[in-house]
Write an enzyme that holds these catalytic residues in place. Structure first.
Site, short mmCIF file in Angstrom:
data_model
loop_
_atom_site.label_atom_id
_atom_site.label_comp_id
_atom_site.label_asym_id
_atom_site.label_seq_id
_atom_site.Cartn_x
_atom_site.Cartn_y
_atom_site.Cartn_z
N SER A 32 -0.74 -4.46 -12.87
CA SER A 32 -1.32 -4.76 -14.19
C SER A 32 -1.11 -3.58 -15.15
CB SER A 32 -2.79 -5.14 -14.08
OG SER A 32 -3.58 -4.03 -13.74
N ASN A 33 -1.09 -2.37 -14.63
CA ASN A 33 -0.80 -1.22 -15.52
C ASN A 33 0.67 -1.23 -15.95
OD1 ASN A 33 -3.16 0.64 -16.05
ND2 ASN A 33 -3.39 0.27 -13.84
N ARG A 84 8.23 12.49 4.69
CA ARG A 84 7.69 12.38 3.33
C ARG A 84 8.66 13.02 2.33
NH1 ARG A 84 2.61 11.36 1.34
NH2 ARG A 84 1.77 11.18 3.42
N ASN A 126 -0.01 9.79 -13.93
CA ASN A 126 -0.70 8.87 -13.03
C ASN A 126 -1.95 8.35 -13.72
OD1 ASN A 126 -1.38 7.55 -10.53
ND2 ASN A 126 -2.92 9.13 -10.19
N HIS A 128 -5.74 6.82 -12.91
CA HIS A 128 -6.70 6.81 -11.81
C HIS A 128 -8.02 6.18 -12.28
CE1 HIS A 128 -8.45 8.13 -8.02
NE2 HIS A 128 -9.52 8.48 -8.72
C1 GRF Z 1 -5.44 0.90 -10.72
O1 GRF Z 1 -6.83 0.84 -10.71
C2 GRF Z 1 -4.98 2.34 -10.74
O2 GRF Z 1 -5.82 3.18 -11.45
C3 GRF Z 1 -5.02 2.70 -9.28
O3 GRF Z 1 -4.56 1.55 -8.61
C4 GRF Z 1 -4.83 0.40 -9.42
C5 GRF Z 1 -3.52 -0.28 -9.64
O4 GRF Z 1 -3.66 -1.48 -10.33
N1 GRF Z 1 -4.25 3.89 -9.02
P1 GRF Z 1 -2.40 -2.22 -10.90
O5 GRF Z 1 -1.41 -2.36 -9.73
O6 GRF Z 1 -1.82 -1.43 -12.02
O7 GRF Z 1 -2.89 -3.57 -11.34
#
Ligand code: GRF
Length: 219
Positions: A32-33, A84, A126, A128
């Protein structure tokens, strides 16, 4: 004070030369982001082009969002790399070969090491779901509920090898209600993530984020 370098390429669109930095977005799930980034670009709030979306999971629903927007997708399962560091090298190669200068972690559930961070200095962001430095790591919303805080929120920060600890670019606070569940609090925070992530990316692209003693100063 370090000035974050502006990294961009120039492309021709019709007769107008547009300066466009190429972004790479890393995901592991829903995306979603990523969608917020795609929408912000479409609406002209974010002036970049996403060159590639990379997922470490083949079943990440976010891959379909990228494909629907005409963005190249790449699945790089982390199990393929022997270590890694080797996985980080693989990611760096795939991003650099596409000319990516800004990397956005949008729900990417892998830690990245020093070699990755050094490959894109001050150019990895990032998002968070907490007001860092409170509640780093997984299940940040659940951690907030368990701690009984009255306020939580979202943070966009530069990525360093230390988990969720890089210089903070933008934050947004939300109230935590007594009746909140993990789901209701997460939804309230997510709305803010979608707002501040594109905004933070544009600030970085505009060269407006300066790092002073480990803190971001926006000018
Ligand atoms: C979000 O809450 C982000 O902050 C965290 O993982 C989630 C990812 O959501 N790191 P999406 O995949 O962007 O919907």
């Amino acid at each position: 004070m370090n000035s974050v370098p502006e990294t961009s390429i120039t492309v021709e669109k019709g007769s107008d030369p547009l300066v466009v930095a190429l972004a790479g977005v890393l995901i592991s799930g829903r995306g979603s982001n990523l969608q917020a980034i795609i929408d912000a670009i479409a609406e002209g709030r974010l002036r970049t082009r996403v060159a590639v979306v990379i997922s470490n999971r083949a079943d990440a629903p976010g891959l379909a969002r990228a494909a629907a927007a005409g963005i190249e997708t790449l699945v790089l399962p982390h199990q393929l790399a022997p270590s890694r560091d080797a996985y980080d090298d693989l990611l760096v190669r795939e991003l650099q070969v596409r000319g990516v200068t800004l990397v956005c972690l949008a729900g990417f559930m892998r830690r990245l090491g020093a070699a990755f961070c050094n490959a894109f200095p001050h150019a990895i962001l990032n998002v968070h779901p907490s007001l860092l430095p409170a509640f780093p790591g997984v299940d940040a919303q659940r951690q907030a509920l368990a701690a009984g805080v009255a306020v939580s929120g979202a943070t966009v920060h530069f990525v360093t090898p230390e988990l969720d600890a890089g210089p903070i670019i933008l934050q947004a606070a939300v109230p935590v209600h007594a009746a909140d569940t993990d789901a209701t609090l997460s939804a309230r925070i997510l709305e803010q993530e979608h707002r501040i992530l594109p905004e933070a990316i544009q600030l970085v692209l505009d060269g407006r984020c300066h790092i002073d003693a480990g803190r971001v100063v926006i000018r």
